[in-house]
Design a protein around this motif. Structure first.
Motif, PDB file in Angstrom:
ATOM      1  N   SER A 122       0.832  -1.210   0.000  1.00 43.51           N
ATOM      2  CA  SER A 122       0.000   0.000   0.000  1.00 43.51           C
ATOM      3  C   SER A 122       0.859   1.250   0.000  1.00 43.51           C
ATOM      4  CB  SER A 122      -0.908   0.040   1.230  1.00 43.51           C
ATOM      5  OG  SER A 122      -1.527  -1.187   1.386  1.00 43.51           O
ATOM      6  N   PRO A 154       0.994   4.300  -4.417  1.00 45.90           N
ATOM      7  CA  PRO A 154       0.925   5.601  -5.100  1.00 45.90           C
ATOM      8  C   PRO A 154       2.077   5.814  -6.081  1.00 45.90           C
ATOM      9  CG  PRO A 154       0.513   5.864  -2.764  1.00 45.90           C
ATOM     10  CD  PRO A 154       0.972   4.448  -2.957  1.00 45.90           C
ATOM     11  N   ALA A 171      -5.131  13.563 -10.591  1.00 43.76           N
ATOM     12  CA  ALA A 171      -5.821  13.175  -9.357  1.00 43.76           C
ATOM     13  C   ALA A 171      -5.635  14.250  -8.289  1.00 43.76           C
ATOM     14  CB  ALA A 171      -5.293  11.833  -8.865  1.00 43.76           C
ATOM     15  N   TRP A 172      -4.431  14.788  -8.180  1.00 42.49           N
ATOM     16  CA  TRP A 172      -4.185  15.799  -7.148  1.00 42.49           C
ATOM     17  C   TRP A 172      -4.783  17.139  -7.519  1.00 42.49           C
ATOM     18  CZ3 TRP A 172      -2.596  15.655  -2.186  1.00 42.49           C
ATOM     19  CH2 TRP A 172      -2.165  14.403  -1.733  1.00 42.49           C
ATOM     20  N   TRP A 176      -7.632  17.376  -8.669  1.00 45.54           N
ATOM     21  CA  TRP A 176      -8.968  17.197  -8.095  1.00 45.54           C
ATOM     22  C   TRP A 176      -8.907  17.233  -6.562  1.00 45.54           C
ATOM     23  CZ3 TRP A 176     -13.849  17.377  -7.390  1.00 45.54           C
ATOM     24  CH2 TRP A 176     -14.503  16.493  -6.522  1.00 45.54           C
ATOM     25  N   ILE A 177      -7.987  16.483  -5.989  1.00 45.78           N
ATOM     26  CA  ILE A 177      -7.917  16.371  -4.529  1.00 45.78           C
ATOM     27  C   ILE A 177      -7.713  17.738  -3.882  1.00 45.78           C
ATOM     28  CG2 ILE A 177      -6.518  15.447  -2.624  1.00 45.78           C
ATOM     29  CD1 ILE A 177      -6.017  12.986  -4.454  1.00 45.78           C
ATOM     30  N   PRO A 201     -11.520  16.908  -1.929  1.00 40.90           N
ATOM     31  CA  PRO A 201     -11.671  16.242  -0.637  1.00 40.90           C
ATOM     32  C   PRO A 201     -10.807  16.839   0.470  1.00 40.90           C
ATOM     33  CG  PRO A 201     -11.089  14.660  -2.367  1.00 40.90           C
ATOM     34  CD  PRO A 201     -11.149  15.984  -3.009  1.00 40.90           C
ATOM     35  N   TRP A 226       3.573  11.445  -1.367  1.00 47.16           N
ATOM     36  CA  TRP A 226       2.952  10.121  -1.467  1.00 47.16           C
ATOM     37  C   TRP A 226       3.730   9.179  -2.392  1.00 47.16           C
ATOM     38  CZ3 TRP A 226       0.198  13.573   1.067  1.00 47.16           C
ATOM     39  CH2 TRP A 226      -0.787  13.136   1.958  1.00 47.16           C
ATOM     40  N   VAL A 236      -3.733   6.294   5.050  1.00 44.79           N
ATOM     41  CA  VAL A 236      -3.374   7.611   4.526  1.00 44.79           C
ATOM     42  C   VAL A 236      -2.768   7.470   3.135  1.00 44.79           C
ATOM     43  CG1 VAL A 236      -1.814   9.573   4.829  1.00 44.79           C
ATOM     44  CG2 VAL A 236      -3.114   8.706   6.773  1.00 44.79           C
ATOM     45  N   PHE A 237      -1.951   6.423   2.946  1.00 48.22           N
ATOM     46  CA  PHE A 237      -1.301   6.237   1.654  1.00 48.22           C
ATOM     47  C   PHE A 237      -2.272   5.810   0.559  1.00 48.22           C
ATOM     48  CE2 PHE A 237       2.660   7.116   3.431  1.00 48.22           C
ATOM     49  CZ  PHE A 237       3.477   7.407   2.357  1.00 48.22           C
ATOM     50  N   LEU A 238      -3.370   5.201   0.972  1.00 46.01           N
ATOM     51  CA  LEU A 238      -4.339   4.778  -0.034  1.00 46.01           C
ATOM     52  C   LEU A 238      -5.351   5.870  -0.372  1.00 46.01           C
ATOM     53  CD1 LEU A 238      -4.976   1.078   0.988  1.00 46.01           C
ATOM     54  CD2 LEU A 238      -3.600   1.960  -0.869  1.00 46.01           C
ATOM     55  N   PRO A 253      -5.254   9.019  -1.700  1.00 51.08           N
ATOM     56  CA  PRO A 253      -5.328   9.633  -3.033  1.00 51.08           C
ATOM     57  C   PRO A 253      -5.997   8.713  -4.055  1.00 51.08           C
ATOM     58  CG  PRO A 253      -3.138   9.902  -2.119  1.00 51.08           C
ATOM     59  CD  PRO A 253      -3.882   9.017  -1.172  1.00 51.08           C
ATOM     60  N   LEU A 254      -5.650   7.424  -4.003  1.00 55.68           N
ATOM     61  CA  LEU A 254      -6.242   6.481  -4.952  1.00 55.68           C
ATOM     62  C   LEU A 254      -7.730   6.312  -4.692  1.00 55.68           C
ATOM     63  CD1 LEU A 254      -3.347   3.936  -4.937  1.00 55.68           C
ATOM     64  CD2 LEU A 254      -4.229   5.106  -6.934  1.00 55.68           C
ATOM     65  N   TRP A 256      -9.767   8.557  -3.367  1.00 54.30           N
ATOM     66  CA  TRP A 256     -10.455   9.766  -3.835  1.00 54.30           C
ATOM     67  C   TRP A 256     -10.555   9.806  -5.359  1.00 54.30           C
ATOM     68  CZ3 TRP A 256      -7.412  13.075   0.186  1.00 54.30           C
ATOM     69  CH2 TRP A 256      -8.139  13.125   1.384  1.00 54.30           C
ATOM     70  N   MET A 257      -9.488   9.364  -6.008  1.00 56.98           N
ATOM     71  CA  MET A 257      -9.497   9.329  -7.466  1.00 56.98           C
ATOM     72  C   MET A 257     -10.613   8.409  -7.960  1.00 56.98           C
ATOM     73  SD  MET A 257      -6.216   8.471  -9.869  1.00 56.98           S
ATOM     74  CE  MET A 257      -6.160   6.721 -10.070  1.00 56.98           C
ATOM     75  N   MET A 260     -11.154  11.997 -13.758  1.00 57.75           N
ATOM     76  CA  MET A 260     -10.735  10.938 -12.837  1.00 57.75           C
ATOM     77  C   MET A 260     -10.968   9.557 -13.455  1.00 57.75           C
ATOM     78  SD  MET A 260      -9.316  12.377 -10.345  1.00 57.75           S
ATOM     79  CE  MET A 260      -8.836  13.620 -11.513  1.00 57.75           C
TER      80      MET A 260
END
Lengths: 302, 268
Positions: A110, A114, A125-126, A128-129, A136, A168, B20-22, B24-25, B27-28, B242
């Motif tokens: 995990s 990323p 993606a970022w 958007w983030i 979000p 990340w 936390v590491f997952l 971004p994925l 949210w995408m 996305m």
């Protein structure tokens, strides 16, 4: 009897033959273009008409350009801010996910995940983030009652945004730290345990000093890589803006060369990029010498 | 059957950090499943209203299938070629006299330090002279030199672990260079090869700069450029953007999960 014209190659010569593709690739794709780039800095060249000699005019043009000075500052900031965070983050994660436990393989996967995401997809993606209104991250900040920055829309927050998203993608450093941690002899650790060192002491007096050379090398590599690889991310998220807040040297070189067809001026800017890379390398090398670490061939190869 | 579930602090911390590491994925993905017409939430809510329509829309807007195929061809050519050239170079280096080994290491480290930005425009001219501009050759050319000296050094390190006596023995029995590379070297360096293959795959799959600079024909574009096209077409249609990002990410993630046991074993 006639001697054969070609003596069969010796084993050593055949070994060198195996290195031939590597060497020819380096000559064709690195040495030749690098030399050409150095030379082009003295010419006006648009890729179409023959180059004309300019002497040092390109250097004067580039170094007196306000945008150029800004891009150097931005490049430095975008190396100095994220690199220590990335390297130390990778190290702490490796310490956390060092030994056996439930789902260890999945946890490690995990953390690496990323880093698998293609840069272009990751950048989108970022985008958007970190969207100021619907993203979000800002919804999260809003929910806990904190201020919501404009991120890529705000020249103050664009750089922190880029730093944040870079944290990340630290898979490579994480793996290197993990491998290096396994190389610490168990006997050393056991001796510390017998002496009654607690977890914190073991971390600060054992693990950290033993890992310092690796961390330094990682920082060194990360600095060089970050300096150049942030291009795709910046290109797709901020485009160098807002108000040139994230306009870096690679962006300038791209615009001068492929945008304005001023390949000579772009090459002159390259000289500065080389110098910057050289300075980073030298600084880290000086630190390494000071600590007398990382000078053996073994650690250099990782 | 009884489950014993012992929650330790270490496990909790590990779970939180991993989560936390997952993020971004996660949210995408959730953004990619958001129904197109519905307004975006302006508060932190969890909606269970999911749709797969966005993927279809993206495929209508940009020929993602074509570009995925192009990316696959690039990777299928570049990864095996890289494995071949980088393991050859590493194998050759590992058996040279110590002085030559050191020279090759210095050369490799020097090449690693050359910023790729420095080569953009002049590689462009070289590709143009060679007739490689606007062909797939411009995308896979670095594979000639093992893609990165980093991979050569990884193989060098793996091959150097083999005692020289073994190479000597094979040589005395008449094994040539290629035979001992294939029969002694490759089996031992297999974990290294897996790592190099994965890293190479990701490098070529996410390469944005080479197609941006060295390709002109739209039909030859690869996935990263497809994403840029999508962004230009629908700059603020987040669900579509996305969905495109997810489409570009699926294959590497699947490959990675296949190789996941390799990570679990690392250093245990």
């Amino acid at each position: 009897m006639r001697k054969p014209r070609w003596r069969p190659l010796s084993y050593q010569q055949r070994l060198r033959l195996l290195l031939l593709p590597y060497l020819s690739g380096i000559l064709l794709l690195v040495a030749l273009p690098a030399l050409l780039a150095f030379g082009l800095a003295f010419f006006r060249y648009d890729g179409l008409s023959p180059p004309t000699w300019l002497g040092t005019l390109n250097f004067i043009f580039v170094t007196t350009d306000e945008l150029f000075l800004l891009s150097v500052q931005n490049s430095l900031a975008l190396v100095i801010l994220p690199v220590p965070l990335r390297v130390f983050g990778a190290f702490l994660l490796a310490v956390l996910l060092r030994r056996n436990g439930r789902f260890l393989g999945w946890f490690r996967a995990s953390v690496y995940l990323p880093s698998i995401v293609p840069t272009a997809a990751y950048a989108l993606a970022w985008l958007w983030i970190l969207n100021p209104l619907f993203g979000p991250v800002n919804l999260l900040l809003q929910a806990v009652g904190l201020a919501t920055p404009g991120w890529f829309a705000d020249s103050q927050w664009a750089k922190p945004g880029l730093v944040l998203l870079s944290l990340w993608q630290i898979g490579e450093g994480f793996l290197v730290c993990l491998a290096a941690l396994q190389d610490i002899p168990a006997a050393v650790e056991e001796a510390a345990l017998v002496d009654g060192a607690n977890r914190t002491q073991r971390f600060f007096y054992l693990t950290l000093p033993l890992m310092a050379p690796i961390l330094l090398l990682l920082a060194f590599r990360d600095a060089v890589v970050t300096l150049q690889e942030s291009f795709t991310t910046i290109f797709l998220t901020t485009g160098g803006g807002p108000y040139y807040a994230t306009f870096t040297l690679p962006m300038l070189i791209y615009e001068q060369g492929f945008g304005l067809l001023l390949f000579g001026a772009a090459s002159a800017a390259l000289w500065v990029l080389y110098a910057l890379t050289g300075l980073i390398v030298l600084a880290l090398y000086a630190i390494a010498r000071q600590w007398q670490i990382g000078t053996t061939e073994e650690t250099f190869v990782l | 059957m009884s489950f014993r579930f012992r929650l330790s602090w270490r496990l909790v911390i590990r779970l939180l950090v991993t989560a936390v590491f997952l993020l971004p994925l996660f949210w995408m993905l959730t953004a990619a499943l958001h129904p197109q017409g519905r307004p975006l939430p302006t508060t932190l809510t969890v909606s269970l209203d999911f749709t797969l329509d966005n993927f279809g829309r993206v495929l209508e807007l940009v020929p993602m299938g074509r570009y995925t195929l192009n990316s696959l061809v690039v990777v299928l050519l570049a990864v095996p070629l890289t494995l071949l050239t980088s393991s050859w170079a590493g194998f050759g280096m590992a058996q040279l006299p110590t002085a030559s080994q050191r020279r090759w290491i210095v050369l490799s480290l020097a090449v690693l330090m050359v910023p790729s930005v420095a080569l953009w425009s002049t590689r462009f001219f070289i590709y143009a002279w060679l007739g490689w501009y606007n062909t797939i050759l411009a995308l896979i050319a670095p594979a000639i030199m093992g893609t990165s000296p980093f991979f050569v050094l990884m193989f060098y390190r793996a091959f150097r672990r083999i005692p020289t006596a073994i190479y000597e023995a094979a040589r005395l029995e008449g094994a040539g260079v290629l035979a001992s590379w294939w029969q002694i070297g490759v089996p031992i360096a297999r974990p290294t090869a897996v790592g190099v293959a994965l890293l190479t795959f990701i490098l070529y799959w996410s390469d944005f700069v080479s197609p941006l600079l060295y390709l002109r024909s739209q039909s030859r574009y690869t996935l990263p450029i497809a994403l840029q096209l999508l962004q230009q077409l629908t700059p603020s249609q987040w669900a579509l953007l996305m969905a495109g990002a997810v489409l570009a990410t699926v294959i590497p993630v699947m490959l990675f999960l296949l190789l996941q046991p390799y990570f679990a074993r690392l250093g245990n």
